[in-house]
Design a protein around this motif. Structure first.
Motif, short mmCIF file in Angstrom:
data_model
loop_
_atom_site.label_atom_id
_atom_site.label_comp_id
_atom_site.label_asym_id
_atom_site.label_seq_id
_atom_site.Cartn_x
_atom_site.Cartn_y
_atom_site.Cartn_z
N GLU A 139 10.60 -54.95 1.13
CA GLU A 139 10.45 -53.82 0.21
C GLU A 139 11.74 -53.50 -0.51
O GLU A 139 11.72 -52.84 -1.55
CB GLU A 139 9.95 -52.60 0.98
CG GLU A 139 8.54 -52.78 1.50
CD GLU A 139 8.03 -51.54 2.20
OE1 GLU A 139 8.64 -50.46 2.05
OE2 GLU A 139 7.01 -51.65 2.89
N SER A 140 12.86 -53.97 0.02
CA SER A 140 14.14 -53.80 -0.65
C SER A 140 15.05 -54.97 -0.28
O SER A 140 14.85 -55.63 0.73
CB SER A 140 14.80 -52.48 -0.25
OG SER A 140 15.09 -52.47 1.12
N CYS A 141 16.03 -55.23 -1.13
CA CYS A 141 16.96 -56.33 -0.89
C CYS A 141 17.86 -55.98 0.30
O CYS A 141 18.49 -54.92 0.31
CB CYS A 141 17.81 -56.57 -2.13
SG CYS A 141 19.07 -57.84 -1.91
N PRO A 142 17.94 -56.88 1.29
CA PRO A 142 18.81 -56.61 2.44
C PRO A 142 20.30 -56.69 2.10
O PRO A 142 21.12 -56.22 2.86
CB PRO A 142 18.41 -57.68 3.45
CG PRO A 142 17.79 -58.76 2.66
CD PRO A 142 17.19 -58.12 1.45
N HIS A 143 20.64 -57.25 0.95
CA HIS A 143 22.04 -57.40 0.56
C HIS A 143 22.55 -56.21 -0.26
O HIS A 143 23.63 -55.70 0.01
CB HIS A 143 22.25 -58.70 -0.22
CG HIS A 143 21.83 -59.91 0.53
ND1 HIS A 143 22.59 -60.47 1.54
CD2 HIS A 143 20.72 -60.67 0.45
CE1 HIS A 143 21.96 -61.52 2.03
NE2 HIS A 143 20.82 -61.67 1.38
N CYS A 144 21.77 -55.80 -1.28
CA CYS A 144 22.25 -54.73 -2.16
C CYS A 144 21.39 -53.48 -2.13
O CYS A 144 21.77 -52.48 -2.71
CB CYS A 144 22.37 -55.25 -3.60
SG CYS A 144 20.79 -55.56 -4.40
N GLY A 169 11.96 -53.51 -4.22
CA GLY A 169 11.22 -54.76 -4.20
C GLY A 169 10.80 -55.31 -5.55
O GLY A 169 10.51 -56.49 -5.67
N ILE A 170 10.80 -54.48 -6.58
CA ILE A 170 10.42 -54.98 -7.92
C ILE A 170 11.44 -55.96 -8.47
O ILE A 170 11.15 -56.71 -9.40
CB ILE A 170 10.20 -53.83 -8.93
CG1 ILE A 170 11.46 -53.01 -9.09
CG2 ILE A 170 9.03 -52.97 -8.51
CD1 ILE A 170 11.40 -52.02 -10.24
N TYR A 171 12.63 -56.01 -7.88
CA TYR A 171 13.68 -56.93 -8.30
C TYR A 171 13.69 -58.21 -7.46
O TYR A 171 14.53 -59.07 -7.68
CB TYR A 171 15.05 -56.27 -8.23
CG TYR A 171 15.20 -55.14 -9.21
CD1 TYR A 171 15.41 -55.40 -10.56
CD2 TYR A 171 15.12 -53.82 -8.80
CE1 TYR A 171 15.54 -54.37 -11.47
CE2 TYR A 171 15.24 -52.78 -9.70
CZ TYR A 171 15.45 -53.07 -11.03
OH TYR A 171 15.56 -52.04 -11.93
N ILE A 172 12.78 -58.33 -6.51
CA ILE A 172 12.75 -59.50 -5.63
C ILE A 172 11.58 -60.38 -6.04
O ILE A 172 10.44 -59.93 -6.07
CB ILE A 172 12.64 -59.06 -4.16
CG1 ILE A 172 13.84 -58.19 -3.79
CG2 ILE A 172 12.53 -60.26 -3.24
CD1 ILE A 172 13.73 -57.55 -2.43
N HIS A 173 11.89 -61.64 -6.35
CA HIS A 173 10.87 -62.57 -6.83
C HIS A 173 10.92 -63.87 -6.04
O HIS A 173 11.99 -64.36 -5.70
CB HIS A 173 11.10 -62.87 -8.32
CG HIS A 173 11.17 -61.64 -9.15
ND1 HIS A 173 10.04 -60.93 -9.51
CD2 HIS A 173 12.21 -60.97 -9.67
CE1 HIS A 173 10.40 -59.88 -10.21
NE2 HIS A 173 11.73 -59.88 -10.33
N ARG A 174 9.74 -64.43 -5.80
CA ARG A 174 9.66 -65.69 -5.05
C ARG A 174 10.15 -66.84 -5.91
O ARG A 174 9.79 -66.94 -7.09
CB ARG A 174 8.22 -65.92 -4.59
CG ARG A 174 8.13 -67.02 -3.59
CD ARG A 174 6.88 -66.92 -2.80
NE ARG A 174 6.84 -68.00 -1.82
CZ ARG A 174 5.88 -68.14 -0.95
NH1 ARG A 174 4.89 -67.29 -0.92
NH2 ARG A 174 5.90 -69.13 -0.11
N ILE A 175 10.95 -67.72 -5.32
CA ILE A 175 11.51 -68.83 -6.09
C ILE A 175 11.12 -70.20 -5.56
O ILE A 175 11.41 -71.20 -6.18
CB ILE A 175 13.05 -68.74 -6.18
CG1 ILE A 175 13.69 -68.74 -4.80
CG2 ILE A 175 13.47 -67.53 -6.98
CD1 ILE A 175 15.20 -68.88 -4.82
N ASP A 176 10.46 -70.26 -4.40
CA ASP A 176 10.05 -71.58 -3.90
C ASP A 176 8.69 -71.93 -4.48
O ASP A 176 8.16 -71.22 -5.32
CB ASP A 176 10.07 -71.62 -2.37
CG ASP A 176 9.09 -70.65 -1.74
OD1 ASP A 176 8.40 -69.91 -2.47
OD2 ASP A 176 9.02 -70.62 -0.51
#
Length: 60
Positions: free
Chosen positions: A23-28, A32-39
């Motif tokens: 739901e949120s970036c663990p780094h910054c 979650g709207i800024y997290i996108h699947r890349i595989d």
């Protein structure tokens, strides 16, 4: 492992299959709207799912 990328900080997030997208970036901490699947995951539908798939344009 599923791979996601945060578009705010650029970090790659790896999560085991069966676990939902964070739901949120663990780094910054970006939402979650800024997290996108890349595989290449997903349902495996691939290209060619559009309306024109297989249609012959301009021939009758």
């Amino acid at each position: 492992m599923k791979k996601f990328k945060c578009s705010k900080c650029g970090e790659i997030i790896e999560i085991p299959y069966g676990i939902p997208k964070p739901e949120s970036c663990p780094h910054c901490g970006a939402p979650g709207i800024y997290i996108h699947r890349i595989d290449e995951g997903g349902r495996g539908l691939g290209p060619g799912r559009g309306r024109r798939c297989g249609a012959r344009m301009g021939r009758m």
